[in-house]
Each structure stands twice: as C-alpha cells, then as structure tokens.
Design a protein around this motif. Structure first.
Motif, mmCIF file in Angstrom:
data_model
loop_
_atom_site.group_PDB
_atom_site.id
_atom_site.type_symbol
_atom_site.label_atom_id
_atom_site.label_comp_id
_atom_site.label_asym_id
_atom_site.label_seq_id
_atom_site.Cartn_x
_atom_site.Cartn_y
_atom_site.Cartn_z
ATOM 1 N N ALA A 17 0.846 -1.185 0.000
ATOM 2 C CA ALA A 17 0.000 0.000 0.000
ATOM 3 C C ALA A 17 0.884 1.239 0.000
ATOM 4 O O ALA A 17 1.969 1.242 0.608
ATOM 5 N N VAL A 18 0.417 2.266 -0.687
ATOM 6 C CA VAL A 18 1.142 3.542 -0.719
ATOM 7 C C VAL A 18 0.351 4.573 0.073
ATOM 8 O O VAL A 18 -0.861 4.436 0.288
ATOM 9 N N ILE A 19 1.030 5.612 0.493
ATOM 10 C CA ILE A 19 0.396 6.659 1.294
ATOM 11 C C ILE A 19 -0.621 7.404 0.436
ATOM 12 O O ILE A 19 -0.340 7.791 -0.700
ATOM 13 N N ALA A 20 -1.812 7.601 0.960
ATOM 14 C CA ALA A 20 -2.868 8.363 0.277
ATOM 15 C C ALA A 20 -3.436 9.357 1.277
ATOM 16 O O ALA A 20 -4.451 9.114 1.926
ATOM 17 N N ASN B 68 -5.106 12.846 2.840
ATOM 18 C CA ASN B 68 -6.356 13.532 2.517
ATOM 19 C C ASN B 68 -6.167 14.639 1.487
ATOM 20 O O ASN B 68 -7.089 14.990 0.761
ATOM 21 N N SER B 69 -4.956 15.178 1.415
ATOM 22 C CA SER B 69 -4.698 16.272 0.471
ATOM 23 C C SER B 69 -4.300 15.771 -0.914
ATOM 24 O O SER B 69 -4.164 16.561 -1.844
ATOM 25 N N ASP B 70 -4.102 14.459 -1.068
ATOM 26 C CA ASP B 70 -3.667 13.898 -2.341
ATOM 27 C C ASP B 70 -4.862 13.480 -3.187
ATOM 28 O O ASP B 70 -5.917 13.123 -2.653
ATOM 29 N N PRO B 71 -4.691 13.491 -4.528
ATOM 30 C CA PRO B 71 -5.734 12.917 -5.394
ATOM 31 C C PRO B 71 -5.913 11.438 -5.062
ATOM 32 O O PRO B 71 -4.946 10.720 -4.808
ATOM 33 N N GLY B 72 -7.150 10.971 -5.048
ATOM 34 C CA GLY B 72 -7.411 9.580 -4.703
ATOM 35 C C GLY B 72 -7.149 9.303 -3.243
ATOM 36 O O GLY B 72 -6.677 8.212 -2.887
ATOM 37 N N ALA B 73 -7.430 10.278 -2.396
ATOM 38 C CA ALA B 73 -7.159 10.147 -0.964
ATOM 39 C C ALA B 73 -8.010 9.042 -0.338
ATOM 40 O O ALA B 73 -9.078 8.698 -0.824
ATOM 41 N N CYS B 74 -7.492 8.483 0.761
ATOM 42 C CA CYS B 74 -8.199 7.437 1.494
ATOM 43 C C CYS B 74 -8.296 7.833 2.960
ATOM 44 O O CYS B 74 -7.320 8.349 3.534
ATOM 45 N N SER B 75 -9.429 7.581 3.558
ATOM 46 C CA SER B 75 -9.597 7.889 4.976
ATOM 47 C C SER B 75 -8.673 7.042 5.844
ATOM 48 O O SER B 75 -8.316 7.432 6.959
ATOM 49 N N THR B 76 -8.277 5.883 5.323
ATOM 50 C CA THR B 76 -7.364 5.007 6.056
ATOM 51 C C THR B 76 -5.923 5.483 5.977
ATOM 52 O O THR B 76 -5.065 5.031 6.730
ATOM 53 N N GLY B 77 -5.657 6.379 5.016
ATOM 54 C CA GLY B 77 -4.300 6.886 4.828
ATOM 55 C C GLY B 77 -3.465 6.091 3.863
ATOM 56 O O GLY B 77 -2.359 6.505 3.501
ATOM 57 N N TYR B 78 -3.993 4.937 3.376
ATOM 58 C CA TYR B 78 -3.219 4.092 2.463
ATOM 59 C C TYR B 78 -4.110 3.537 1.349
ATOM 60 O O TYR B 78 -5.305 3.276 1.558
ATOM 61 N N ARG B 79 -3.506 3.349 0.188
ATOM 62 C CA ARG B 79 -4.221 2.801 -0.961
ATOM 63 C C ARG B 79 -3.431 1.617 -1.523
ATOM 64 O O ARG B 79 -2.213 1.691 -1.683
ATOM 65 N N ASN B 80 -4.132 0.553 -1.823
ATOM 66 C CA ASN B 80 -3.503 -0.612 -2.449
ATOM 67 C C ASN B 80 -3.086 -0.240 -3.863
ATOM 68 O O ASN B 80 -3.926 0.119 -4.692
ATOM 69 N N ARG B 81 -1.816 -0.337 -4.150
ATOM 70 C CA ARG B 81 -1.279 0.085 -5.457
ATOM 71 C C ARG B 81 -1.758 -0.819 -6.583
ATOM 72 O O ARG B 81 -1.814 -0.411 -7.740
ATOM 73 N N VAL C 297 7.839 -0.573 -3.816
ATOM 74 C CA VAL C 297 6.477 -0.458 -3.287
ATOM 75 C C VAL C 297 5.681 0.630 -3.994
ATOM 76 O O VAL C 297 4.508 0.445 -4.329
ATOM 77 N N VAL C 298 6.292 1.767 -4.264
ATOM 78 C CA VAL C 298 5.577 2.891 -4.859
ATOM 79 C C VAL C 298 5.476 2.781 -6.375
ATOM 80 O O VAL C 298 4.419 3.065 -6.953
ATOM 81 N N ASN C 299 6.536 2.350 -7.044
ATOM 82 C CA ASN C 299 6.608 2.480 -8.495
ATOM 83 C C ASN C 299 6.423 1.188 -9.293
ATOM 84 O O ASN C 299 6.328 1.243 -10.518
ATOM 85 N N SER C 300 6.385 0.029 -8.661
ATOM 86 C CA SER C 300 6.159 -1.207 -9.415
ATOM 87 C C SER C 300 4.774 -1.169 -10.065
ATOM 88 O O SER C 300 3.786 -0.835 -9.413
ATOM 89 N N PRO C 301 4.678 -1.510 -11.362
ATOM 90 C CA PRO C 301 3.376 -1.489 -12.035
ATOM 91 C C PRO C 301 2.389 -2.435 -11.359
ATOM 92 O O PRO C 301 2.783 -3.432 -10.747
ATOM 93 N N PRO C 302 1.094 -2.125 -11.445
ATOM 94 C CA PRO C 302 0.076 -2.998 -10.842
ATOM 95 C C PRO C 302 0.214 -4.446 -11.304
ATOM 96 O O PRO C 302 0.384 -4.716 -12.493
ATOM 97 N N GLY C 303 0.182 -5.360 -10.357
ATOM 98 C CA GLY C 303 0.283 -6.785 -10.654
ATOM 99 C C GLY C 303 1.695 -7.316 -10.782
ATOM 100 O O GLY C 303 1.890 -8.529 -10.901
#
Length: 216
Positions: A92-95, A97-110, A187-193
C-alpha cells in the motif's frame, strides 16, 4: 546507516553474493553399442554429456520508492512492514487527505486501487526516519536454479581418418522456469500486478541447437 536513521541493525543481512547452497555435476558417457556391421552405424558411437546445476536464490532488498527521510535520495530507502502475516506481494502507498485519490485510512492498495489499512497488506510505503518496522536489507531471495544442459552426440566413422559428428545441444533441457532475476520490488513504483511477481522476470526457457561437423 546512522543510528538516527534506524541504526546499523537494519543493514545487517545476507551479502549480495550469498548463495546458501550450490550443487553442480558434469558428466559424459560413451553409450555402449555394437562395434561391427550395420548395428555399429545405427546404434554405435553415441555419447551423452551435460552440466546440471542446483543453486539457491539471490538475496535482494525491497525498495520504498520514495524519499522517506528527505535526504534527497530514494534509492536506498526501504518500506515498513504492515502485517507480516499478509501475503508477501501485497502493498500500500500513502494516500493523504490532500492527495488525489485520498483514502480515509491513509493508504491505498497500489494493485487494486482500493483503500486499505496497514493491517491488510504486507508492505506499506514508509515515511519519516526508519524504525523497528522498517524492512531490513536483502530479506528476500529470488527463485533458485534448477538447470540441465545436455548434449547428445553421434559419431559416424567414414574411414580410418575421416569422421562425421552430429551433435544436439539443449540448454535448460527440461524447460524448468528459472526465475533467477530480481522481480519488480519497488512499493511505490512497481506497475500494478508486478510487485514481487517472478512471472515478469526472465524464466530461462529451453533453447536447442544442432550441428554437423566433418573431422579429417
């Protein structure tokens, strides 16, 4: 790494050149066959040779992909562990509240694009100085080697001083997928999958060649 950035303990790990186990055998066998007549031409003069190698995988380090400690470099930064019991290839990457695609949990599954908590994934993008949950160096291994290179040869005696030699060579004769390269491990830049997915590395497929040689 200075103590203020997580301490030397985080850099203790396997050497880049570590191979815990390696077994190699070479062999050549002149196959018994008829020594006279028509049978000699058809069944005699065969030999088999090869090199077989079994080897442990190569150590590698999971990368954070972002400059977590703001020192201007991200190449050596490593992520944190979210849930050590979650599947190894989840992240998961940091998401914020101020970022596009923000998450209330603070993290988004890449890989799935869904919001997650650190407890749902193995690796999370690290921020700030390294800590006790930061991943160490060379904690994972690539797939090992299981390789058979085999040569099958046949010699035809044309006269006392002249011979014709046929040779068939197979590299990775049994077509074992080798997965010896380091998979995408950012973690941040590997393409999905593709994060920690060995299927996107060179599998070392079987290759073959034949040759005919005239000896005189």
């Amino acid at each position: 790494m200075p103590v203020s950035q997580g301490g030397l303990k985080l850099d203790r790990g396997l050497s880049d050149y570590n191979r815990s186990h390696r077994f190699t055998i070479t062999y050549i066998w002149d196959i018994p066959g008829p020594r006279r007549g028509v049978g000699k031409q058809a069944l005699g003069g065969w030999s088999i040779a090869g090199i077989t190698t079994f080897q442990s995988g190569t150590p590698y380090t999971v990368q954070n992909g972002s400059d977590r400690n703001n020192d201007g470099f991200s190449d050596n930064d490593r992520p944190d562990i979210g849930n050590p019991n979650a599947p190894l290839n989840t992240r998961a990457v940091i998401a914020r509240n101020s970022d596009p695609g923000a998450c209330s949990t603070g993290y988004r599954n890449r890989d799935t694009g869904t919001c997650v908590t650190p407890a749902e994934v193995h690796f999370i993008e690290g921020q700030g100085l390294p800590n006790v949950r930061t991943v160490g160096r060379n904690t994972l291994l690539t797939g090992g080697t299981n390789n058979w290179d085999i040569t099958l040869a046949k010699t035809f005696a044309l006269s006392e001083s002249k011979r014709l030699e046929f040779r068939w060579v197979a590299f990775n004769a049994f077509n074992h997928r080798q997965f010896v390269q380091v998979p995408s491990s950012d973690v941040v830049n590997s393409p999905p999958g593709q994060f920690l997915n060995p299927k996107f590395t060179d599998g070392g497929i079987r290759t073959m060649r034949m040759q005919l040689k005239f000896l005189f």
